[in-house]
Scaffold this motif. Structure first.
Motif, PDB file in Angstrom:
ATOM      1  N   UNK A   1      29.609  41.859  22.553  1.00 56.55           N
ATOM      2  CA  UNK A   1      28.884  42.809  21.732  1.00 56.55           C
ATOM      3  C   UNK A   1      29.700  44.004  21.294  1.00 56.55           C
ATOM      4  N   UNK A   2      30.797  44.256  21.944  1.00 56.35           N
ATOM      5  CA  UNK A   2      31.680  45.378  21.609  1.00 56.35           C
ATOM      6  C   UNK A   2      32.998  45.170  22.346  1.00 56.35           C
ATOM      7  N   UNK A   3      33.962  46.007  22.047  1.00 55.58           N
ATOM      8  CA  UNK A   3      35.290  45.872  22.648  1.00 55.58           C
ATOM      9  C   UNK A   3      35.364  46.657  23.942  1.00 55.58           C
ATOM     10  N   UNK A   4      35.615  45.955  25.055  1.00 55.59           N
ATOM     11  CA  UNK A   4      35.706  46.615  26.358  1.00 55.59           C
ATOM     12  C   UNK A   4      36.839  47.623  26.412  1.00 55.59           C
ATOM     13  N   UNK A   5      37.828  47.439  25.573  1.00 50.95           N
ATOM     14  CA  UNK A   5      38.959  48.350  25.575  1.00 50.95           C
ATOM     15  C   UNK A   5      38.553  49.780  25.213  1.00 50.95           C
ATOM     16  N   UNK A   6      37.406  49.929  24.556  1.00 54.28           N
ATOM     17  CA  UNK A   6      36.923  51.258  24.172  1.00 54.28           C
ATOM     18  C   UNK A   6      36.124  51.925  25.286  1.00 54.28           C
ATOM     19  N   UNK A   7      36.007  51.258  26.432  1.00 56.99           N
ATOM     20  CA  UNK A   7      35.172  51.737  27.533  1.00 56.99           C
ATOM     21  C   UNK A   7      35.979  51.916  28.809  1.00 56.99           C
TER      22      UNK A   7
ATOM     23  N   UNK B   1      45.428  49.765  48.176  1.00 57.83           N
ATOM     24  CA  UNK B   1      46.556  49.029  48.729  1.00 57.83           C
ATOM     25  C   UNK B   1      46.344  47.533  48.785  1.00 57.83           C
ATOM     26  N   UNK B   2      45.130  47.072  48.606  1.00 55.37           N
ATOM     27  CA  UNK B   2      44.868  45.626  48.604  1.00 55.37           C
ATOM     28  C   UNK B   2      43.989  45.231  47.420  1.00 55.37           C
ATOM     29  N   UNK B   3      43.942  46.083  46.419  1.00 53.25           N
ATOM     30  CA  UNK B   3      43.162  45.770  45.224  1.00 53.25           C
ATOM     31  C   UNK B   3      43.930  46.185  43.988  1.00 53.25           C
ATOM     32  N   UNK B   4      43.592  45.532  42.890  1.00 56.87           N
ATOM     33  CA  UNK B   4      44.244  45.832  41.627  1.00 56.87           C
ATOM     34  C   UNK B   4      43.266  45.547  40.505  1.00 56.87           C
ATOM     35  N   UNK B   5      43.077  46.523  39.642  1.00 56.73           N
ATOM     36  CA  UNK B   5      42.194  46.351  38.494  1.00 56.73           C
ATOM     37  C   UNK B   5      43.041  46.307  37.234  1.00 56.73           C
ATOM     38  N   UNK B   6      42.705  45.387  36.341  1.00 56.68           N
ATOM     39  CA  UNK B   6      43.508  45.216  35.137  1.00 56.68           C
ATOM     40  C   UNK B   6      42.625  44.793  33.975  1.00 56.68           C
ATOM     41  N   UNK B   7      43.212  44.860  32.782  1.00 54.41           N
ATOM     42  CA  UNK B   7      42.451  44.593  31.574  1.00 54.41           C
ATOM     43  C   UNK B   7      43.202  43.589  30.713  1.00 54.41           C
ATOM     44  N   UNK B   8      42.484  42.666  30.090  1.00 52.69           N
ATOM     45  CA  UNK B   8      43.050  41.731  29.117  1.00 52.69           C
ATOM     46  C   UNK B   8      42.300  41.934  27.815  1.00 52.69           C
ATOM     47  N   UNK B   9      42.909  42.671  26.910  1.00 45.78           N
ATOM     48  CA  UNK B   9      42.204  43.009  25.665  1.00 45.78           C
ATOM     49  C   UNK B   9      41.931  41.778  24.813  1.00 45.78           C
ATOM     50  N   UNK B  10      42.849  40.826  24.833  1.00 43.81           N
ATOM     51  CA  UNK B  10      42.661  39.617  24.021  1.00 43.81           C
ATOM     52  C   UNK B  10      41.441  38.832  24.467  1.00 43.81           C
ATOM     53  N   UNK B  11      41.139  38.878  25.758  1.00 40.76           N
ATOM     54  CA  UNK B  11      39.991  38.144  26.288  1.00 40.76           C
ATOM     55  C   UNK B  11      38.772  39.043  26.472  1.00 40.76           C
ATOM     56  N   UNK B  12      38.916  40.307  26.101  1.00 42.46           N
ATOM     57  CA  UNK B  12      37.817  41.263  26.245  1.00 42.46           C
ATOM     58  C   UNK B  12      37.282  41.247  27.682  1.00 42.46           C
ATOM     59  N   UNK B  13      38.185  41.358  28.624  1.00 47.83           N
ATOM     60  CA  UNK B  13      37.812  41.223  30.031  1.00 47.83           C
ATOM     61  C   UNK B  13      38.567  42.227  30.894  1.00 47.83           C
ATOM     62  N   UNK B  14      37.958  42.541  32.017  1.00 46.47           N
ATOM     63  CA  UNK B  14      38.582  43.358  33.056  1.00 46.47           C
ATOM     64  C   UNK B  14      38.513  42.578  34.360  1.00 46.47           C
ATOM     65  N   UNK B  15      39.582  42.610  35.128  1.00 45.60           N
ATOM     66  CA  UNK B  15      39.659  41.842  36.357  1.00 45.60           C
ATOM     67  C   UNK B  15      39.782  42.769  37.563  1.00 45.60           C
ATOM     68  N   UNK B  16      39.229  42.316  38.678  1.00 45.08           N
ATOM     69  CA  UNK B  16      39.448  42.982  39.954  1.00 45.08           C
ATOM     70  C   UNK B  16      40.027  41.960  40.915  1.00 45.08           C
ATOM     71  N   UNK B  17      41.255  42.196  41.340  1.00 42.67           N
ATOM     72  CA  UNK B  17      41.876  41.374  42.356  1.00 42.67           C
ATOM     73  C   UNK B  17      41.749  42.086  43.693  1.00 42.67           C
ATOM     74  N   UNK B  18      41.211  41.379  44.660  1.00 45.16           N
ATOM     75  CA  UNK B  18      41.017  41.947  45.993  1.00 45.16           C
ATOM     76  C   UNK B  18      41.632  40.994  47.002  1.00 45.16           C
ATOM     77  N   UNK B  19      42.580  41.487  47.792  1.00 45.71           N
ATOM     78  CA  UNK B  19      43.289  40.635  48.744  1.00 45.71           C
ATOM     79  C   UNK B  19      43.015  41.086  50.178  1.00 45.71           C
ATOM     80  N   UNK B  20      43.548  40.311  51.127  1.00 45.83           N
ATOM     81  CA  UNK B  20      43.352  40.590  52.561  1.00 45.83           C
ATOM     82  C   UNK B  20      41.883  40.875  52.850  1.00 45.83           C
ATOM     83  N   UNK B  21      41.038  39.982  52.359  1.00 40.74           N
ATOM     84  CA  UNK B  21      39.594  40.206  52.463  1.00 40.74           C
ATOM     85  C   UNK B  21      39.135  40.257  53.922  1.00 40.74           C
ATOM     86  N   UNK B  22      38.143  41.110  54.152  1.00 39.19           N
ATOM     87  CA  UNK B  22      37.570  41.303  55.478  1.00 39.19           C
ATOM     88  C   UNK B  22      36.077  40.993  55.399  1.00 39.19           C
TER      89      UNK B  22
END
Length: 124
Positions: free
Chosen positions: A26-32, A65-86
């Motif tokens: 519905x809109x571009x996530x990159x603007x948010x 230290x065990x998470x990383x948030x990133x954005x893919x503008x081409x896919x209109x998506x944001x990712x959360x990587x979470x490691x060493x899960x507890x």
């Protein structure tokens, strides 16, 4: 106004990693600014991580230290990587979007747009 949908949750073992996807439409996530929050059983919804529209990142101390948030503008998506899960990472994870920036992105009340959530269950 953008809509967001989360995916990528599931049942994982302690020590594993997971990547959650917040897909915009519905809109571009990159603007948010985009934030991830989580709500564990019997707990309040809490901040996990956020990404400013200009690229600044914010993390909760519990995942720093065990998470990383990133954005893919081409896919209109944001990712959360979470490691060493507890086991205490077990929660419903929500994506949210707002036309704001800076430390306001760590506040639940800053976000008018929320997804339905995706469950992450960490087994010990």
């Amino acid at each position: 106004q953008v809509q967001v949908v989360e995916s990528g949750g599931g049942l994982v073992q302690a020590g594993a990693s997971v990547r959650l996807t917040c897909a915009g439409s519905g809109d571009t996530l990159n603007d948010y600014g985009v934030g991830w929050f989580r709500q564990g059983p019997g707990k309040e919804r809490e901040f996990v991580a956020a990404l400013n529209w200009a690229g600044g990142e914010y993390y909760a101390d519990s995942v720093k230290g065990r998470s990383f948030i990133s954005r893919d503008n081409a896919k209109n998506a944001v990712y959360l990587n979470l490691s060493s899960l507890k086991p205490e990472d077990t929660a419903v994870y929500y994506c949210a979007a707002a036309k704001t920036w800076g430390p306001l992105l760590t506040k639940r009340t800053s976000y008018p747009t929320w997804g339905q959530g995706t469950q992450v269950t960490v087994s010990s």
